[in-house]
Design a protein around this motif. Structure first.
Motif, PDB file in Angstrom:
ATOM      1  N   ALA A 119       0.804  -1.349   0.045  1.00 53.57           N
ATOM      2  CA  ALA A 119       0.058  -0.068  -0.080  1.00 53.57           C
ATOM      3  C   ALA A 119       0.719   1.218   0.114  1.00 53.57           C
ATOM      4  N   LEU A 120       2.100   1.301   0.261  1.00 46.72           N
ATOM      5  CA  LEU A 120       3.157   2.320   0.167  1.00 46.72           C
ATOM      6  C   LEU A 120       3.804   2.244  -1.060  1.00 46.72           C
ATOM      7  N   GLY A 121       3.830   1.202  -1.768  1.00 45.49           N
ATOM      8  CA  GLY A 121       4.630   1.085  -3.036  1.00 45.49           C
ATOM      9  C   GLY A 121       5.928   0.217  -2.748  1.00 45.49           C
ATOM     10  N   ALA A 122       6.186  -0.420  -1.458  1.00 44.71           N
ATOM     11  CA  ALA A 122       7.179  -1.158  -1.386  1.00 44.71           C
ATOM     12  C   ALA A 122       6.938  -2.639  -1.842  1.00 44.71           C
ATOM     13  N   PRO A 123       8.165  -3.532  -1.854  1.00 43.39           N
ATOM     14  CA  PRO A 123       7.768  -4.674  -2.259  1.00 43.39           C
ATOM     15  C   PRO A 123       6.988  -5.553  -1.257  1.00 43.39           C
ATOM     16  N   ASP A 124       5.735  -6.275  -1.484  1.00 46.42           N
ATOM     17  CA  ASP A 124       4.952  -6.801  -0.870  1.00 46.42           C
ATOM     18  C   ASP A 124       5.461  -8.183  -0.040  1.00 46.42           C
ATOM     19  N   PHE A 125       6.502  -8.192   0.654  1.00 46.01           N
ATOM     20  CA  PHE A 125       6.737  -9.574   1.104  1.00 46.01           C
ATOM     21  C   PHE A 125       5.634  -9.899   2.055  1.00 46.01           C
ATOM     22  N   ASP A 126       4.686  -8.995   2.745  1.00 44.79           N
ATOM     23  CA  ASP A 126       3.673  -9.631   3.584  1.00 44.79           C
ATOM     24  C   ASP A 126       2.619 -10.310   2.763  1.00 44.79           C
ATOM     25  N   GLY A 127       2.265  -9.627   1.788  1.00 40.34           N
ATOM     26  CA  GLY A 127       1.210 -10.079   0.909  1.00 40.34           C
ATOM     27  C   GLY A 127       1.740 -11.438   0.053  1.00 40.34           C
ATOM     28  N   THR A 128       2.957 -11.575  -0.026  1.00 37.39           N
ATOM     29  CA  THR A 128       3.346 -12.621  -0.825  1.00 37.39           C
ATOM     30  C   THR A 128       3.563 -13.960  -0.046  1.00 37.39           C
ATOM     31  N   ALA A 129       4.096 -13.570   1.176  1.00 37.49           N
ATOM     32  CA  ALA A 129       4.601 -14.762   1.996  1.00 37.49           C
ATOM     33  C   ALA A 129       3.792 -15.283   3.360  1.00 37.49           C
ATOM     34  N   ILE A 130       2.500 -14.537   3.419  1.00 35.48           N
ATOM     35  CA  ILE A 130       1.904 -14.697   4.551  1.00 35.48           C
ATOM     36  C   ILE A 130       1.118 -16.031   4.596  1.00 35.48           C
ATOM     37  N   GLN A 131       1.470 -16.565   5.793  1.00 39.72           N
ATOM     38  CA  GLN A 131       0.664 -18.035   5.886  1.00 39.72           C
ATOM     39  C   GLN A 131      -0.399 -17.649   6.735  1.00 39.72           C
ATOM     40  N   ASN A 182      -4.209  -5.974  21.889  1.00 38.83           N
ATOM     41  CA  ASN A 182      -2.885  -4.961  21.823  1.00 38.83           C
ATOM     42  C   ASN A 182      -1.892  -5.659  21.139  1.00 38.83           C
ATOM     43  N   GLY A 183      -2.196  -6.344  19.892  1.00 40.47           N
ATOM     44  CA  GLY A 183      -0.893  -7.120  19.352  1.00 40.47           C
ATOM     45  C   GLY A 183      -1.435  -8.138  18.364  1.00 40.47           C
ATOM     46  N   SER A 184      -0.543  -8.786  17.496  1.00 39.29           N
ATOM     47  CA  SER A 184      -0.729  -9.841  16.710  1.00 39.29           C
ATOM     48  C   SER A 184       0.292 -10.874  16.251  1.00 39.29           C
ATOM     49  N   VAL A 185       0.151 -11.649  15.845  1.00 40.63           N
ATOM     50  CA  VAL A 185       1.309 -12.901  15.266  1.00 40.63           C
ATOM     51  C   VAL A 185       0.921 -13.078  13.879  1.00 40.63           C
ATOM     52  N   ASP A 186       2.120 -12.796  13.014  1.00 40.34           N
ATOM     53  CA  ASP A 186       1.951 -13.162  11.564  1.00 40.34           C
ATOM     54  C   ASP A 186       3.071 -14.383  11.456  1.00 40.34           C
ATOM     55  N   ARG A 187       2.680 -14.978  10.723  1.00 41.88           N
ATOM     56  CA  ARG A 187       3.737 -16.317  10.178  1.00 41.88           C
ATOM     57  C   ARG A 187       3.778 -16.214   8.694  1.00 41.88           C
ATOM     58  N   TYR A 188       5.211 -16.201   8.237  1.00 42.36           N
ATOM     59  CA  TYR A 188       5.467 -16.125   6.671  1.00 42.36           C
ATOM     60  C   TYR A 188       6.249 -17.578   6.540  1.00 42.36           C
ATOM     61  N   ARG A 189       5.846 -18.023   5.380  1.00 42.77           N
ATOM     62  CA  ARG A 189       6.673 -19.206   4.847  1.00 42.77           C
ATOM     63  C   ARG A 189       7.649 -18.799   3.888  1.00 42.77           C
ATOM     64  N   LEU A 190       8.768 -19.237   4.095  1.00 42.33           N
ATOM     65  CA  LEU A 190      10.084 -18.675   3.294  1.00 42.33           C
ATOM     66  C   LEU A 190      10.259 -20.205   2.358  1.00 42.33           C
ATOM     67  N   ASN A 191       9.378 -20.408   1.543  1.00 43.01           N
ATOM     68  CA  ASN A 191       9.539 -21.332   0.531  1.00 43.01           C
ATOM     69  C   ASN A 191       9.950 -21.227  -0.808  1.00 43.01           C
ATOM     70  N   LYS A 192       9.676 -22.083  -1.644  1.00 46.86           N
ATOM     71  CA  LYS A 192      10.276 -22.107  -3.089  1.00 46.86           C
ATOM     72  C   LYS A 192       9.604 -21.070  -3.822  1.00 46.86           C
ATOM     73  N   SER A 193       8.027 -20.970  -3.648  1.00 47.80           N
ATOM     74  CA  SER A 193       7.504 -19.904  -4.479  1.00 47.80           C
ATOM     75  C   SER A 193       8.059 -18.699  -4.075  1.00 47.80           C
ATOM     76  N   LEU A 194       8.442 -18.289  -2.788  1.00 43.25           N
ATOM     77  CA  LEU A 194       8.812 -16.877  -2.541  1.00 43.25           C
ATOM     78  C   LEU A 194      10.300 -16.678  -3.071  1.00 43.25           C
ATOM     79  N   ARG A 195      10.985 -17.919  -3.268  1.00 46.23           N
ATOM     80  CA  ARG A 195      12.497 -17.843  -3.918  1.00 46.23           C
ATOM     81  C   ARG A 195      12.251 -17.488  -5.243  1.00 46.23           C
ATOM     82  N   VAL A 255       8.206 -15.797  11.819  1.00 42.34           N
ATOM     83  CA  VAL A 255       7.309 -15.489  12.890  1.00 42.34           C
ATOM     84  C   VAL A 255       7.347 -13.953  13.216  1.00 42.34           C
ATOM     85  N   MET A 256       6.571 -12.961  13.109  1.00 42.40           N
ATOM     86  CA  MET A 256       6.619 -11.706  13.660  1.00 42.40           C
ATOM     87  C   MET A 256       5.705 -11.482  14.519  1.00 42.40           C
ATOM     88  N   ALA A 257       5.741 -11.265  15.999  1.00 43.89           N
ATOM     89  CA  ALA A 257       5.088 -10.862  17.061  1.00 43.89           C
ATOM     90  C   ALA A 257       4.867  -9.455  17.331  1.00 43.89           C
TER      91      ALA A 257
END
Length: 293
Positions: free
Chosen positions: A159-171, A178-191, A284-286
């Motif tokens: 949404a700010l013009g940066a490469p969208d790692f979140d949208g591409t890798a989010i599991q 007052n918080g969140s936990v996000d998990r991202y797969r570092l898989n072949k598709s991301l590579r 994992v980002m908390a």
């Protein structure tokens, strides 16, 4: 039996905590509960298709009684049968289906179709979940910015013009008080998409977290306005989270609830760790907010 043909009108995107409504349908649910469908609600339900934000906690008042709402879920009907939560067989918005909010209450004291009821959400939990959801969006944008130099190809932009790692890798994404936990797969598709997954190792995480926190601190200090823009008043109308950040206006599709400004989040802390999901590395980002009083 003909079920409601119009989606539930929802008031929670604008911040409403309580409101009156008419009961349109009451259906059996599991464990001695019934699903109470109303024409409108101020109660945020959990959506089984993307259950990031939990349901509100609160009560339904009817006929002089106050009933705890055990849960609230997105439901759907094609006209003859009501499907609840993860039993909904189609995607939200599917043509020919009506999507509704079902409030689960004890069957013994449930209201009847046609009753006027009051629905009220707990303000403290709503505020905490709203802070967590806003913090989640901001952290995802800050993460994307911090990882921008690790792409060898041109990925889609956030949404700010940066490469969208979140949208591409989010599991998965889970909103907490007052918080969140996000998990991202570092898989072949991301590579294959051009991201250097090898650059994310344990040694790199402290500096990465510090960079994310620095960006978040700037955005919190700016006390940027946050709002929800909706194309209409019903559950299935498209809604977007909009934040007027110093770097530009960020707009992200979102059906949840949010704080009114970035400044309301107070200090934001980010913890990063690497894990494993059946042999696939996971980041994992908390994110934790300490809202100002």
């Amino acid at each position: 039996m003909t079920l409601p043909g119009t989606p539930t009108r929802v008031d929670y995107p604008a911040g409403a905590l309580a409101g009156t409504a008419t009961v349109l349908h009451v259906a059996p649910a599991a464990d001695g509960l019934v699903a109470v469908v109303t024409d409108a609600t101020s109660f945020h339900p959990v959506d089984a298709a993307w259950p990031d934000q939990p349901a509100d906690r609160g009560v339904l008042r009817a006929n002089g009684r106050e009933l705890p709402i055990v849960d609230a879920v997105v439901a759907a009907t094609e006209g003859t049968e009501l499907h609840l939560g993860d039993a909904v067989p189609v995607r939200k918005g599917t043509e020919g289906w009506t999507f509704l909010v079902a409030h689960l209450v004890d069957a013994a004291d449930a209201p009847r179709e046609g009753d006027e009821v009051e629905i009220a959400a707990d303000p403290e939990l709503r505020a905490a979940l709203s802070a967590g959801h806003t913090a989640c969006h901001l952290a995802s944008l800050a993460l994307n910015r911090a990882l921008a130099g690790r792409w060898s190809k041109e990925p889609r932009e956030d949404a700010l013009g940066a490469p969208d790692f979140d949208g591409t890798a989010i599991q998965s994404s889970r909103i907490e008080a007052n918080g969140s936990v996000d998990r991202y797969r570092l898989n072949k598709s991301l590579r294959r998409a051009g991201f250097d997954t090898a650059s994310l190792d344990e040694a790199s995480l402290p500096a990465l977290a510090a960079e994310i926190e620095a960006t978040l601190a700037d955005w919190v200090a700016a006390d940027a306005a946050v709002r929800i823009e909706a194309e209409g008043p019903t559950l299935t109308d498209r809604r977007s989270w909009v934040c007027e950040l110093p770097d530009g206006t960020a707009r992200i599709p979102c059906g949840g609830t949010h704080a009114e400004s970035t400044g309301a989040l107070g200090a934001l802390d980010v913890q990063l760790e690497l894990g494993d999901d059946a042999g696939t590395p996971v980041l994992v980002m908390a994110t934790r907010a300490t809202p100002r009083s």
